[in-house]
Design a protein around this motif. Structure first.
Motif, PDB file in Angstrom:
ATOM      1  N   VAL A  94      -7.879  24.199  -4.768  1.00  0.00           N
ATOM      2  CA  VAL A  94      -6.054  24.100  -5.040  1.00  0.00           C
ATOM      3  C   VAL A  94      -5.589  22.730  -4.698  1.00  0.00           C
ATOM      4  CG1 VAL A  94      -4.183  25.136  -5.436  1.00  0.00           C
ATOM      5  CG2 VAL A  94      -6.245  26.428  -5.248  1.00  0.00           C
ATOM      6  N   THR A  95      -4.714  22.049  -5.021  1.00  0.00           N
ATOM      7  CA  THR A  95      -3.982  21.153  -4.892  1.00  0.00           C
ATOM      8  C   THR A  95      -2.649  21.852  -5.423  1.00  0.00           C
ATOM      9  OG1 THR A  95      -3.633  18.846  -5.272  1.00  0.00           O
ATOM     10  CG2 THR A  95      -4.135  19.851  -6.759  1.00  0.00           C
ATOM     11  N   VAL A  96      -1.661  21.389  -4.241  1.00  0.00           N
ATOM     12  CA  VAL A  96      -0.278  20.690  -4.475  1.00  0.00           C
ATOM     13  C   VAL A  96       0.753  19.988  -5.788  1.00  0.00           C
ATOM     14  CG1 VAL A  96       1.674  21.543  -2.963  1.00  0.00           C
ATOM     15  CG2 VAL A  96      -0.235  22.132  -2.497  1.00  0.00           C
ATOM     16  N   SER A  97       0.732  20.069  -6.856  1.00  0.00           N
ATOM     17  CA  SER A  97       1.538  19.041  -7.090  1.00  0.00           C
ATOM     18  C   SER A  97       3.395  19.387  -6.874  1.00  0.00           C
ATOM     19  CB  SER A  97       1.360  19.874  -9.045  1.00  0.00           C
ATOM     20  OG  SER A  97       1.786  18.869  -9.653  1.00  0.00           O
ATOM     21  N   THR A  98       4.102  19.372  -8.103  1.00  0.00           N
ATOM     22  CA  THR A  98       5.155  18.731  -7.639  1.00  0.00           C
ATOM     23  C   THR A  98       6.300  20.194  -7.645  1.00  0.00           C
ATOM     24  OG1 THR A  98       5.978  18.875 -10.068  1.00  0.00           O
ATOM     25  CG2 THR A  98       5.649  16.623  -9.280  1.00  0.00           C
ATOM     26  N   VAL A  99       6.803  20.162  -6.223  1.00  0.00           N
ATOM     27  CA  VAL A  99       7.908  20.729  -6.133  1.00  0.00           C
ATOM     28  C   VAL A  99       9.666  20.506  -6.237  1.00  0.00           C
ATOM     29  CG1 VAL A  99       8.535  23.357  -4.637  1.00  0.00           C
ATOM     30  CG2 VAL A  99       6.585  22.041  -4.587  1.00  0.00           C
ATOM     31  N   LYS A 100      10.443  21.011  -7.773  1.00  0.00           N
ATOM     32  CA  LYS A 100      11.282  20.591  -8.065  1.00  0.00           C
ATOM     33  C   LYS A 100      12.106  20.858  -6.869  1.00  0.00           C
ATOM     34  CE  LYS A 100       9.800  18.786 -12.263  1.00  0.00           C
ATOM     35  NZ  LYS A 100      10.363  18.899 -13.278  1.00  0.00           N
ATOM     36  N   ASN A 101      13.725  20.279  -6.796  1.00  0.00           N
ATOM     37  CA  ASN A 101      14.976  20.680  -6.073  1.00  0.00           C
ATOM     38  C   ASN A 101      15.922  20.784  -7.022  1.00  0.00           C
ATOM     39  OD1 ASN A 101      16.869  22.178  -4.592  1.00  0.00           O
ATOM     40  ND2 ASN A 101      16.804  20.305  -3.400  1.00  0.00           N
ATOM     41  N   LYS A 102      16.511  22.281  -7.770  1.00  0.00           N
ATOM     42  CA  LYS A 102      16.895  21.698  -8.665  1.00  0.00           C
ATOM     43  C   LYS A 102      18.640  22.783  -7.754  1.00  0.00           C
ATOM     44  CE  LYS A 102      13.928  21.363 -12.464  1.00  0.00           C
ATOM     45  NZ  LYS A 102      13.911  22.325 -13.684  1.00  0.00           N
ATOM     46  N   THR A 103      18.788  22.463  -7.302  1.00  0.00           N
ATOM     47  CA  THR A 103      19.982  23.140  -6.671  1.00  0.00           C
ATOM     48  C   THR A 103      20.872  21.911  -6.378  1.00  0.00           C
ATOM     49  OG1 THR A 103      19.351  22.241  -3.831  1.00  0.00           O
ATOM     50  CG2 THR A 103      18.460  24.551  -5.340  1.00  0.00           C
ATOM     51  N   SER A 104      21.550  22.015  -6.192  1.00  0.00           N
ATOM     52  CA  SER A 104      23.292  21.240  -5.274  1.00  0.00           C
ATOM     53  C   SER A 104      23.114  20.111  -3.739  1.00  0.00           C
ATOM     54  CB  SER A 104      24.424  21.440  -4.995  1.00  0.00           C
ATOM     55  OG  SER A 104      24.697  22.174  -5.249  1.00  0.00           O
ATOM     56  N   GLU A 105      21.802  21.168  -2.848  1.00  0.00           N
ATOM     57  CA  GLU A 105      21.421  21.101  -1.720  1.00  0.00           C
ATOM     58  C   GLU A 105      20.373  20.005  -1.411  1.00  0.00           C
ATOM     59  OE1 GLU A 105      21.428  24.730   1.189  1.00  0.00           O
ATOM     60  OE2 GLU A 105      22.596  26.054  -0.938  1.00  0.00           O
ATOM     61  N   THR A 117      11.898  20.559  -0.136  1.00  0.00           N
ATOM     62  CA  THR A 117      10.663  21.799  -0.371  1.00  0.00           C
ATOM     63  C   THR A 117       9.630  21.562  -0.319  1.00  0.00           C
ATOM     64  OG1 THR A 117      10.265  20.175  -2.228  1.00  0.00           O
ATOM     65  CG2 THR A 117      12.753  22.028  -3.117  1.00  0.00           C
ATOM     66  N   THR A 118       9.138  20.379   0.414  1.00  0.00           N
ATOM     67  CA  THR A 118       7.726  20.490   1.073  1.00  0.00           C
ATOM     68  C   THR A 118       7.398  21.190   2.111  1.00  0.00           C
ATOM     69  OG1 THR A 118       7.953  18.103   2.286  1.00  0.00           O
ATOM     70  CG2 THR A 118       7.048  18.274   0.270  1.00  0.00           C
ATOM     71  N   ASN A 119       8.562  21.514   3.089  1.00  0.00           N
ATOM     72  CA  ASN A 119       8.291  22.068   4.183  1.00  0.00           C
ATOM     73  C   ASN A 119       7.869  24.057   3.464  1.00  0.00           C
ATOM     74  OD1 ASN A 119       8.504  21.259   6.229  1.00  0.00           O
ATOM     75  ND2 ASN A 119      10.583  21.656   5.925  1.00  0.00           N
ATOM     76  N   VAL A 120       8.230  24.586   2.492  1.00  0.00           N
ATOM     77  CA  VAL A 120       8.481  25.451   1.755  1.00  0.00           C
ATOM     78  C   VAL A 120       6.708  25.538   1.275  1.00  0.00           C
ATOM     79  CG1 VAL A 120       8.745  27.591   0.062  1.00  0.00           C
ATOM     80  CG2 VAL A 120      10.926  25.216   0.718  1.00  0.00           C
ATOM     81  N   MET A 121       5.990  24.438   1.156  1.00  0.00           N
ATOM     82  CA  MET A 121       4.924  25.171   0.397  1.00  0.00           C
ATOM     83  C   MET A 121       3.991  24.339   1.385  1.00  0.00           C
ATOM     84  SD  MET A 121       4.944  25.033  -2.602  1.00  0.00           S
ATOM     85  CE  MET A 121       3.336  24.725  -3.408  1.00  0.00           C
ATOM     86  N   SER A 122       4.393  23.556   2.219  1.00  0.00           N
ATOM     87  CA  SER A 122       3.138  23.640   3.612  1.00  0.00           C
ATOM     88  C   SER A 122       3.099  24.875   4.477  1.00  0.00           C
ATOM     89  CB  SER A 122       3.813  22.358   4.957  1.00  0.00           C
ATOM     90  OG  SER A 122       4.173  21.443   4.282  1.00  0.00           O
ATOM     91  N   SER A 123       4.335  26.109   4.368  1.00  0.00           N
ATOM     92  CA  SER A 123       3.930  26.738   4.927  1.00  0.00           C
ATOM     93  C   SER A 123       3.263  27.719   3.704  1.00  0.00           C
ATOM     94  CB  SER A 123       5.317  27.569   4.945  1.00  0.00           C
ATOM     95  OG  SER A 123       5.826  27.366   5.844  1.00  0.00           O
ATOM     96  N   ILE A 124       3.566  27.479   2.717  1.00  0.00           N
ATOM     97  CA  ILE A 124       2.445  28.267   1.703  1.00  0.00           C
ATOM     98  C   ILE A 124       1.202  27.998   2.061  1.00  0.00           C
ATOM     99  CG2 ILE A 124       1.692  28.964  -0.561  1.00  0.00           C
ATOM    100  CD1 ILE A 124       4.953  28.812  -0.996  1.00  0.00           C
ATOM    101  N   GLN A 125       0.796  26.806   1.953  1.00  0.00           N
ATOM    102  CA  GLN A 125      -0.498  26.191   1.721  1.00  0.00           C
ATOM    103  C   GLN A 125      -1.106  26.990   3.294  1.00  0.00           C
ATOM    104  OE1 GLN A 125      -0.310  21.744   1.392  1.00  0.00           O
ATOM    105  NE2 GLN A 125      -2.760  21.427   2.704  1.00  0.00           N
TER     106      GLN A 125
END
Length: 201
Positions: free
Chosen positions: A79-90, A94-102
């Motif tokens: 598996v590889t991790v592609s884009t994780v889009k931040n569509k919020t105003s903050e 988001t790489t932090n979220v994916m790192s925890s999942i990975q």
């Protein structure tokens, strides 16, 4: 040797001036009145209703558990991790979220991760260093063209809806994660985690 009183006074004055100029300057001492202590990294964080550590942990746990329950990782696929889009105003890393999942998926032993597009350049540089620098024994270098390709790629997005009035602020977050089959382009798994945070004055 006789020195005139006026000349002697001038020499003593300049000597005192040089000594004063050469005196070491002490660094200012900075003191903080705050008390610092360690807390439980897993405890609920409610300092503000912006995206925080508890939200990250809840998302990672939900996505990891959902993925492992599907049984899609039979045979330890890549598996590889592609884009994780931040569509919020903050601003949210988001790489932090994916790192925890990975990290959780790797620790499960049921999946192997290959370099993402953001990590690929380091791999290319290392292959070039081993094969083109002339520093390594023949037969010990990693061969070019032997990287394992990813069977699946993970793509995600984080969105938010913010509503507020004079007394209340309500923030609704939704994190969506998809697992694509790279060859077929099909979505093999998808899940989402919703979080609502409300603050009042």
């Amino acid at each position: 040797m006789y020195l005139r009183p006026s000349l002697l006074c001038a020499l003593l004055a300049s000597s005192a001036f040089l000594t004063a100029c050469q005196a070491p300057v002490s660094s200012p001492v900075v003191r903080f009145d705050r008390q610092v202590s360690y807390g439980d990294a897993k405890s609920v964080e409610l300092v503000t209703n912006e995206f925080g550590s508890t939200d990250l942990q809840m998302i990672a746990e939900k996505m990891t558990g959902s993925l492992l329950e599907t049984g899609i990782f039979q045979g330890r696929p890549t598996v590889t991790v592609s884009t994780v889009k931040n569509k919020t105003s903050e601003y949210i890393d988001t790489t932090n979220v994916m790192s925890s999942i990975q990290t959780a998926l790797v620790k499960s032993g049921k999946v192997r991760f290959v370099r993402s597009i953001n990590e690929m350049q380091q791999g290319v540089d290392e292959l070039a260093r081993q094969n083109q620098s002339g520093l390594y024994k023949q037969g010990t270098t990693a061969k070019v063209g032997n990287m394992t390709a990813a069977k699946y790629t993970m793509e995600g997005e984080l969105t938010s809806i913010v509503k507020q009035n004079a007394a209340t602020k309500d923030v609704f977050y939704k994190f969506t994660l998809k697992l694509f089959d790279v060859q077929e382009g099909t979505i093999e798994w998808q899940d989402e985690k919703e979080i609502r945070k409300t603050s009042t004055r």
